[in-house]
Design a protein around this motif. Structure first.
Motif, short mmCIF file in Angstrom:
data_model
loop_
_atom_site.label_atom_id
_atom_site.label_comp_id
_atom_site.label_asym_id
_atom_site.label_seq_id
_atom_site.Cartn_x
_atom_site.Cartn_y
_atom_site.Cartn_z
N ASP A 188 9.90 76.18 40.97
CA ASP A 188 9.05 74.98 40.61
C ASP A 188 8.96 74.38 39.28
O ASP A 188 9.10 73.46 38.95
N VAL A 189 9.30 75.25 38.29
CA VAL A 189 9.23 74.92 37.09
C VAL A 189 10.35 74.21 36.31
O VAL A 189 10.39 73.14 35.77
N VAL A 190 11.60 74.69 37.16
CA VAL A 190 13.14 74.06 36.79
C VAL A 190 13.02 72.51 37.29
O VAL A 190 13.64 71.66 36.63
N ARG A 191 12.25 72.70 38.64
CA ARG A 191 12.38 71.20 39.13
C ARG A 191 11.61 70.41 38.54
O ARG A 191 12.00 69.30 38.16
N GLU A 192 10.35 70.72 37.95
CA GLU A 192 9.20 69.93 37.28
C GLU A 192 10.06 69.35 36.16
O GLU A 192 9.67 68.50 35.74
N ALA A 193 10.56 70.22 35.55
CA ALA A 193 11.00 70.04 33.97
C ALA A 193 12.49 69.27 34.13
O ALA A 193 12.92 68.74 33.09
N ASP A 194 12.90 69.29 35.23
CA ASP A 194 14.51 68.73 35.45
C ASP A 194 15.53 69.26 34.54
O ASP A 194 16.23 68.80 34.04
N ILE A 195 15.30 70.61 34.55
CA ILE A 195 16.44 71.29 33.88
C ILE A 195 17.30 72.34 34.82
O ILE A 195 16.65 72.79 35.97
N ASN A 196 18.26 72.87 34.31
CA ASN A 196 19.09 73.98 35.19
C ASN A 196 18.34 75.41 34.88
O ASN A 196 17.88 75.69 33.96
N ARG A 197 18.50 76.03 36.26
CA ARG A 197 17.99 77.39 36.26
C ARG A 197 18.25 78.45 35.09
O ARG A 197 17.56 79.03 34.63
N GLY A 198 19.71 78.25 34.93
CA GLY A 198 20.21 79.12 34.02
C GLY A 198 19.88 78.88 32.60
O GLY A 198 19.44 79.69 31.81
N THR A 199 19.38 77.67 32.19
CA THR A 199 18.70 77.27 31.08
C THR A 199 17.28 77.71 30.98
O THR A 199 17.06 78.34 29.71
N PHE A 200 16.58 77.80 31.85
CA PHE A 200 15.24 78.55 32.04
C PHE A 200 15.57 80.16 31.65
O PHE A 200 14.91 80.37 30.57
N TYR A 201 16.35 80.59 32.15
CA TYR A 201 16.74 82.40 32.11
C TYR A 201 17.31 82.52 30.79
O TYR A 201 17.29 83.73 30.21
N ALA A 202 17.90 81.39 29.99
CA ALA A 202 18.33 81.65 28.89
C ALA A 202 17.31 81.83 27.61
O ALA A 202 17.18 82.41 26.33
#
Length: 185
Positions: A36-50
């Motif tokens: 949900d968060v990465v879709r809303e932020a329009d960023i890559n999932r890997g970037t989130f986990y970084a």
């Protein structure tokens, strides 16, 4: 190159913070996923986990950053000097107002160590630090004052039509000034 990277990281974290805020306004925090968060932020999932382990880690880091900001703001507060209360309150309320959406979302998330409880802890510590000879009564008075201040600020920040900031600052100052002068001698 490092400055550019720092700028990108700050931008990414800001996007994630904004995305989490919007999602918390729409649904219960416990049902928010990384997807949900990465879709809303329009960023890559890997970037989130970084940057974060999960949405709880994201929320915790946002809260920790905001609590650190509050600690810095009240570090200059000497409640025995009533004249300094107004500027510190004004700065704190400016900060709350600037961050109204995330603060409102964070205060609505319940939990043992919720944002409101953390704010209470900061204010309680501040009060106790200035008391030279603490009694058990001082400990309870510190909790009472901190809880009251945070309760008033939470009510103010979450109101759809809050009273003007200067009126709220005056109200808190009026209530606190007589109490803050006690026990600091």
């Amino acid at each position: 190159m490092e400055v550019l990277e720092d700028k990108r990281i700050r931008r990414t974290k800001k996007l994630l913070r904004q995305a989490l805020t919007r999602l918390m306004q729409q649904k219960d925090f416990k049902s928010i996923t990384v997807t949900d968060v990465v879709r809303e932020a329009d960023i890559n999932r890997g970037t989130f986990y970084a940057h974060y382990r999960d949405v709880y880690d994201l929320r915790e880091k946002i809260e920790a950053e905001m609590i650190a900001d509050f600690r810095a703001m009240i570090a200059v507060l000497r409640p025995s000097e009533a004249a300094t209360l107004q500027p510190v309150l004004t700065r704190a309320m400016d900060y709350l107002e600037e961050n109204r959406e995330i603060v409102t979302a964070l205060t609505q998330v319940s939990g043992v160590e919720g944002f409101g409880k953390k704010l209470i802890g900061v204010l309680e510590e501040c009060r106790l630090e200035i008391i030279q000879h603490r009694s058990i009564e001082d400990v309870y008075v510190a909790r009472f004052l901190a809880t009251g201040i945070v309760g008033m600020l939470e009510k103010w920040i979450t109101e759809p039509q809050p009273i003007p900031k200067h009126e709220m600052t005056a109200l808190i100052t009026k209530i606190l000034s007589p109490m803050l002068s006690q026990g600091t001698e």
